[in-house]
Design an enzyme around this catalytic site. Sequence first.
Site, PDB file in Angstrom:
ATOM      1  N   GLU A 100     -15.110  11.424  17.699  1.00 29.13           N
ATOM      2  CA  GLU A 100     -15.470  10.666  16.577  1.00 29.13           C
ATOM      3  C   GLU A 100     -17.046  11.392  15.992  1.00 29.13           C
ATOM      4  O   GLU A 100     -17.166  11.046  15.025  1.00 29.13           O
ATOM      5  CB  GLU A 100     -16.158   9.270  17.309  1.00 29.13           C
ATOM      6  CG  GLU A 100     -14.806   8.468  17.424  1.00 29.13           C
ATOM      7  CD  GLU A 100     -13.804   8.283  16.599  1.00 29.13           C
ATOM      8  OE1 GLU A 100     -14.397   8.330  15.124  1.00 29.13           O
ATOM      9  OE2 GLU A 100     -12.649   8.168  16.631  1.00 29.13           O
ATOM     10  N   CYS A 105      -2.954   7.123   1.188  1.00 26.88           N
ATOM     11  CA  CYS A 105      -3.951   6.807   0.063  1.00 26.88           C
ATOM     12  C   CYS A 105      -5.232   7.659  -0.012  1.00 26.88           C
ATOM     13  O   CYS A 105      -6.292   7.546   0.437  1.00 26.88           O
ATOM     14  CB  CYS A 105      -4.466   5.274   0.538  1.00 26.88           C
ATOM     15  SG  CYS A 105      -5.351   4.378  -0.987  1.00 26.88           S
ATOM     16  N   CYS A 162       1.574   6.710  -3.526  1.00 27.39           N
ATOM     17  CA  CYS A 162       1.915   5.334  -3.393  1.00 27.39           C
ATOM     18  C   CYS A 162       3.406   4.871  -3.255  1.00 27.39           C
ATOM     19  O   CYS A 162       3.537   3.875  -2.493  1.00 27.39           O
ATOM     20  CB  CYS A 162       1.463   4.713  -4.848  1.00 27.39           C
ATOM     21  SG  CYS A 162      -0.319   4.791  -5.390  1.00 27.39           S
ATOM     22  N   CYS A 172       3.434   4.188   0.396  1.00 25.80           N
ATOM     23  CA  CYS A 172       2.420   3.257   1.175  1.00 25.80           C
ATOM     24  C   CYS A 172       2.952   1.871   1.242  1.00 25.80           C
ATOM     25  O   CYS A 172       3.719   1.271   0.568  1.00 25.80           O
ATOM     26  CB  CYS A 172       1.341   3.060   0.067  1.00 25.80           C
ATOM     27  SG  CYS A 172       0.024   1.900   0.559  1.00 25.80           S
ATOM     28  N   CYS A 222      -0.888  -4.319  -3.724  1.00 17.44           N
ATOM     29  CA  CYS A 222      -2.234  -3.259  -4.070  1.00 17.44           C
ATOM     30  C   CYS A 222      -2.444  -3.705  -5.498  1.00 17.44           C
ATOM     31  O   CYS A 222      -1.825  -3.448  -6.330  1.00 17.44           O
ATOM     32  CB  CYS A 222      -1.864  -1.859  -3.922  1.00 17.44           C
ATOM     33  SG  CYS A 222      -3.384  -0.874  -4.344  1.00 17.44           S
TER      34      CYS A 222
END
Length: 388
Positions: free
Chosen positions: A67, A219, A226, A229, A235
Amino acid sequence: MLPKQWSKVFAQQQKAWLRHAAPELVSSLLGWWTRHGRHGLPWRLLPGGRQPGPDDLLPAYPIWVAEVMLQQTQLTVALPFWHRWWSRFPDLESLAAASRQDVLHCWQGLGYYARARRLHGVATDLVAAGRPLPTDRAGLEQLPGIGRTTAAAIAATAGNSPDPILDGNVRRLLARLLAFPAPPRQATPLLWTMVELLLGGRGARDFNQALMDLGALVCRSHTPLCHRCPWRLPCRAYSQGIQHQLPVRQALAPIPHVMVGVGIVLDHQGKVLIGQRQPDGLLGGLWEFPGGKQEPGETMADTVVRELQEEVGLTVAVGPELLCFDHAYTHRRLTFAVHLCHVTAGEARPVANNQQIAWVWPHDLHHYPSPAANARMIQALQEHLAGT
């Protein structure tokens, strides 16, 4: 920026909508992630490569390292660095026992070297105190360089805690989902509320990874896909045809441009002079050829002469330019003019008390961790020497 009263109305409307839509949004997100997500990340697997179940615990150390690396770069870039780190420092104790130079060398090429120094410092402190790495968000947030999102990502991945994240991917997803009409960073508290409403108090291990994967794979910043998605229909940006215009971008200050003169000094044996940067500053602990910023009214040769005198106490004659190139950092752009030099007076010495210098055979330069820009200088030097 949104008018204050309008912002309040907008926030209330979005919260009400999201409370209603959250179960379906999460279900479609996790269904998409099950089929298309990135499931082979080594720090997210149990021993033997098994996928963890909701009640399984994962060791926090490899997740912490991953991370921190992912704070600054994409997964495809960070993954080989993580494998290199893991093979060299497989646990907190091996990291604590390493020298700073070994740690920086292992990190070399990833940039933002202060993060490597902080990892090393935390490991050293924890091992000296006989304490393990924290696994809860509150404990992780006490560590240097760990904010809420990184702490939540570690805690949720390790223990499936109900800690959502809000990184750049998630900000972009929410900005498009809600058709947010201002830069997302102007509404950080609202976006935290939104992602908490989405999560609904459940374990966030898969949820967080699914959000990151949807942002990274579908995205995307400039070319959202799209048609792939799972959130296309709800959206708001997609329904209004403005997905390519969002998120609204903050106006950025101009990036300063700095000219830097660098002197590569060879002695009579053929060794080259390098110096180590101050341990806790920018690029701290890395080795580089001496040089510095060109001052107003100076020629580049003047800059090199002055910097060599100030940094290592040498008077030099500046020879031909070896190379000149641009190098971009996050907040500034540098142009390096690199010159071969030879000493006319003085003896190399470190000016600062805690600085080190070294005369090194050119073929041994790779043993010294150095900034990315130095790699081009080293290559040019070696090509020059091979041709002479």
